[in-house]
Design a protein around this motif. Structure first.
Motif, PDB file in Angstrom:
ATOM      1  N   GLU A 179      -4.783  60.123  70.500  1.00  0.00           N
ATOM      2  CA  GLU A 179      -4.664  61.569  70.729  1.00  0.00           C
ATOM      3  C   GLU A 179      -3.261  62.020  71.071  1.00  0.00           C
ATOM      4  O   GLU A 179      -2.958  63.220  70.978  1.00  0.00           O
ATOM      5  CB  GLU A 179      -5.620  62.009  71.859  1.00  0.00           C
ATOM      6  CG  GLU A 179      -7.092  61.940  71.526  1.00  0.00           C
ATOM      7  CD  GLU A 179      -7.704  60.571  71.798  1.00  0.00           C
ATOM      8  OE1 GLU A 179      -8.940  60.455  71.745  1.00  0.00           O
ATOM      9  OE2 GLU A 179      -6.946  59.606  72.064  1.00  0.00           O
ATOM     10  N   ILE A 180      -2.385  61.109  71.487  1.00  0.00           N
ATOM     11  CA  ILE A 180      -1.025  61.529  71.826  1.00  0.00           C
ATOM     12  C   ILE A 180       0.004  61.032  70.812  1.00  0.00           C
ATOM     13  O   ILE A 180       1.198  61.076  71.076  1.00  0.00           O
ATOM     14  CB  ILE A 180      -0.641  61.109  73.268  1.00  0.00           C
ATOM     15  CG1 ILE A 180      -0.918  59.629  73.518  1.00  0.00           C
ATOM     16  CG2 ILE A 180      -1.370  61.961  74.285  1.00  0.00           C
ATOM     17  CD1 ILE A 180      -0.503  59.176  74.910  1.00  0.00           C
ATOM     18  N   SER A 181      -0.480  60.578  69.657  1.00  0.00           N
ATOM     19  CA  SER A 181       0.431  60.344  68.528  1.00  0.00           C
ATOM     20  C   SER A 181       0.766  61.720  67.962  1.00  0.00           C
ATOM     21  O   SER A 181      -0.129  62.448  67.539  1.00  0.00           O
ATOM     22  CB  SER A 181      -0.247  59.489  67.457  1.00  0.00           C
ATOM     23  OG  SER A 181      -0.616  58.233  67.961  1.00  0.00           O
ATOM     24  N   ALA A 182       2.055  62.072  67.963  1.00  0.00           N
ATOM     25  CA  ALA A 182       2.406  63.459  67.647  1.00  0.00           C
ATOM     26  C   ALA A 182       3.568  63.560  66.678  1.00  0.00           C
ATOM     27  O   ALA A 182       4.335  62.610  66.484  1.00  0.00           O
ATOM     28  CB  ALA A 182       2.746  64.215  68.942  1.00  0.00           C
ATOM     29  N   SER A 183       3.687  64.749  66.075  1.00  0.00           N
ATOM     30  CA  SER A 183       4.856  65.139  65.296  1.00  0.00           C
ATOM     31  C   SER A 183       5.175  64.149  64.178  1.00  0.00           C
ATOM     32  O   SER A 183       4.432  64.030  63.213  1.00  0.00           O
ATOM     33  CB  SER A 183       6.041  65.331  66.253  1.00  0.00           C
ATOM     34  OG  SER A 183       7.102  66.005  65.635  1.00  0.00           O
TER      35      SER A 183
END
Length: 711
Positions: A467-471
């Motif tokens: 869930e905090i894999s971003a951009s």
């Protein structure tokens, strides 16, 4: 993107070329007005989706700003709020002419209320607390309304300070119990003595908070909060860096962190841990986790801890940081509500530990590779010196030399980074083609492509996300998914950040600036899209195989932020899904079936639900026996999840030949860091399933190729 930043800066310089200030004397008001003028115009001209500064903006800003400066509603009265409300629909008019009336009114009133609070908290803490009384504190500040008089305000402070003292009381009581267990002759302190000591510790913390922290804040500090509240209305990733914060930002970019090796962020009145630096002291200690709240900090040469609840983040960091080799004790509130002390020995943390690293892994006499990438880093000034894509390419080549049959790219917790780096990295796995589409307001889309026909790795590929894999992580996962080049395993969706920011030094905007340092502005200037035309904004990347994780039921994504930009889509780029012998559909189906029957994942899911239930419990008992019983119950309940950390796979991890050579001349504890990483992965059910998928992909490739050859 460096090129876009330079173009943007040139446009800004031209727009403000007429702004020349050569007068020798300016006061803070002049500087503040100019800052508002500059930022307002930059937002209007260059923000990706500028909003109208009108009555609706004014009302939203009013509510958000008051919430920002008094989140626990422990300073202002209802009468103050009523006074402020006169400006609720005129703030937009003030901003248009750089009028600071609303800021001045709220700032002056806050200064007055802070001084009153000094006598109020001392008054409260001059009397003992009765921890046998059945009282509760509701920690959900959104339910609170502003008080009507001093009596009500004192009661609000009393409950909050009683809770702070209760935590201290529990710490001291536990220390006494431990001392008695070690020495039967130890005379335990009485409840009265413990209460007095706990209350004095709370008083000391409040004195430090008010006298050393709040009193140290300048008008510039408060005005930076005001400016940030303005720009935050545009989107959650546009923010103002005041001169002092800009210095911290610049130090962060220099390549070293000193202290415990953890990223901190202030949310409401609390300091939360947002990430752990691989190889750093906090990471090595294994006791701190993302989303832990730091309540207190105690130096090794001091008897009492200092509460950092409500403290300015810069001041909290000063307490947490310290010389290499010294110890600091952090009182942590875990995500399940439990409170514990964590002792960490400070060290110098090299950001090099956040770079790409790889491991060989053996499964059923077959070799595979795992590459962990914490961020998509890039040195814009020296592309060849520091480049995540180049580093990953080197790791792939080293793993290939060992004869691997499949590769796992671990992007869990990767918050993103450089667009050029992710474009280059995606190109390592395809021959050529579009990777991502980028659009600026009022301009046609730009398609960023891999133009290098060489392929570094054409074998089975699995990408792990959460869930905090971003951009940039989302760009990478999306491109590989659209090309059907990899199978994505992880959370229901990734973070959902589909925007691009540029950091602009505001000192370059004003010609002949005599106003002093103006700071910098991080500005959302673009939005990026998948090659299939869809945006990852809000929706993120949906995993092919969804597995539960500790964030499964917690609000951590872009959709849970204030004022996120909306989801939209554009035309797809011209690309072709890769034609391979891998049977992705059958492989995904097999993985889903394994996941449904995996006992470890079921336990992880139960734990995630349990943690969410604890987060939702906002009523804290102020009766010590009830408080203690509640904590003991939580500790007992949490024991059933101990098996999560005790899980063990039959996988064997080791370094490739290049790294093994480094061990012989290493002076940076590289071998120890790698062994710690291997130990962690040997307990990782997600890595285990990624390797199962790689095996299935290899098998499907062999079967389909044989079938094709027979035809």
């Amino acid at each position: 993107m460096k090129r876009n930043y330079k173009v943007l800066l040139l446009m800004v310089l031209l727009a403000f070329a007429s702004c020349s200030f050569t007068t020798k004397s300016f006061d803070d008001s002049d500087k503040d007005k100019m800052l508002i003028h500059i930022i307002k115009n930059i937002l209007k001209e260059y923000h990706f989706d500028p909003i109208a500064i009108d009555d609706e903006f004014s009302a939203d800003f009013f509510a958000d700003y008051i919430e920002t400066i008094d989140p626990l509603k422990r300073f202002f009265y209802a009468s103050d709020y009523k006074d402020f409300e006169k400006y609720k629909l005129t703030i937009d008019d003030q901003l248009k002419v750089s009028d600071l009336t609303f800021f001045n009114v709220t700032h002056e009133r806050m200064m007055k209320r802070i001084q009153e609070a000094k006598s109020l908290y001392k008054e409260v803490l001059s009397q003992p607390f009765d921890f046998s009384k059945d009282e509760v504190l509701d920690t959900d500040s959104e339910k609170l309304s502003f008080v009507n008089n001093r009596k009500e305000l004192k009661e609000r402070w009393r409950l909050q300070l009683k809770y702070s003292t209760l935590i201290n009381y529990d710490d001291i009581y536990k220390e006494e119990i431990q001392a008695k267990e070690k020495d039967s002759l130890h005379v335990m302190k009485t409840a009265v003595e413990i209460e007095k000591e706990a209350r004095e510790a709370t008083l000391k913390s409040l004195d430090i908070y008010f006298n050393d922290n709040l009193d140290d804040l300048t008008r510039e500090d408060y005005f930076a909060v005001y400016v940030n509240a303005i720009v935050d209305e545009f989107d959650p990733h546009t923010y103002y860096l005041a001169p002092r914060n800009k210095e911290v930002f610049d130090q962060r970019m220099s390549g070293k962190l000193e202290g415990i090796g953890a990223g901190l962020q202030k949310r409401m009145d609390y300091i939360k841990i947002t990430y752990l630096v691989s190889g750093g002291p906090a990471w090595r200690g294994k006791e701190l986790e993302i989303d832990d709240i730091i309540l207190k900090v105690k130096q090794e040469d001091e008897k009492e801890a200092v509460s950092i609840v409500g403290m300015r983040i810069d001041d909290a960091i000063k307490l947490i940081k310290g010389p290499k080799g010294t110890k600091v004790t952090l009182t942590i509130k875990k995500i399940d509500g439990s409170i514990k002390d964590v002792v960490i020995t400070r060290d110098v943390v090299e950001l090099g530990e956040t770079y790409a690293k790889s491991s060989l892994v053996e499964k059923n006499d077959k070799k595979f590779g795992v590459i962990n990438l914490p961020s998509f880093y890039l040195d814009f000034n020296d592309y060849k010196r520091l480049n995540a894509a180049a580093d990953v390419k080197k790791e792939i080549e080293r793993l290939k030399a060992e004869g691997i049959g499949g590769l796992v790219l671990d992007l869990r917790g990767n918050g993103g980074g450089s667009l050029p780096a992710v474009v280059d990295m995606a190109g390592l796995f395809i021959e050529e083609g579009p990777i991502v589409q980028v659009r600026s307001t009022g301009e046609s889309k730009e398609i960023l492509r891999d133009k290098d026909k060489s392929i570094t790795w054409d074998g089975p590929l699995v990408i792990l996300v959460n869930e905090i894999s971003a951009s940039a992580s989302e760009i990478m996962a999306a491109a590989m998914q659209d090309y059907k080049r990899a199978i994505i395993i992880g959370s229901k969706q990734t973070y959902g950040k589909g925007t691009v920011q540029n950091v602009m030094n505001l000192n370059n905007v004003v010609r002949n600036n005599t106003l002093g340092d103006l700071g910098a502005l991080a500005l959302t200037t673009q939005k990026y899209y998948r090659i299939n035309g869809g945006s990852v904004q809000l929706e993120g990347v949906k995993s092919d195989v969804v597995v539960p994780g500790r964030f499964s039921y917690i609000d951590v994504g872009e959709k849970d932020k204030t004022n996120p930009l909306p989801w939209d889509e554009i035309d797809a780029a011209n690309y072709k899904v890769l034609d391979t012998y891998y049977d992705y559909n059958e492989t995904i189906s097999k993985s889903k079936e394994r996941m449904r029957n995996n006992a470890q994942l079921k336990l992880i899911d139960e734990n995630a639900k349990w943690m969410k239930s604890k987060i939702d419990e906002t009523l804290v008992p102020l009766n010590y026996e009830v408080y203690r019983a509640t904590n003991q119950k939580n500790e007992e309940e949490s024991k059933r999840f101990d098996a999560i950390s005790e899980y063990k796979t039959n996988l064997t991890f080791k370094s490739h030949a290049y790294e093994r050579k480094l061990f012989t001349s290493d002076t940076t504890d590289l071998k120890e860091k790698r062994e710690r990483w291997y130990e962690s992965m040997s307990k990782d059910v997600y890595i285990e399933e990624a390797l199962n998928v790689l095996e299935d992909l290899k098998m499907s490739y062999a079967m389909k190729k044989v079938a094709h050859t027979k035809r």
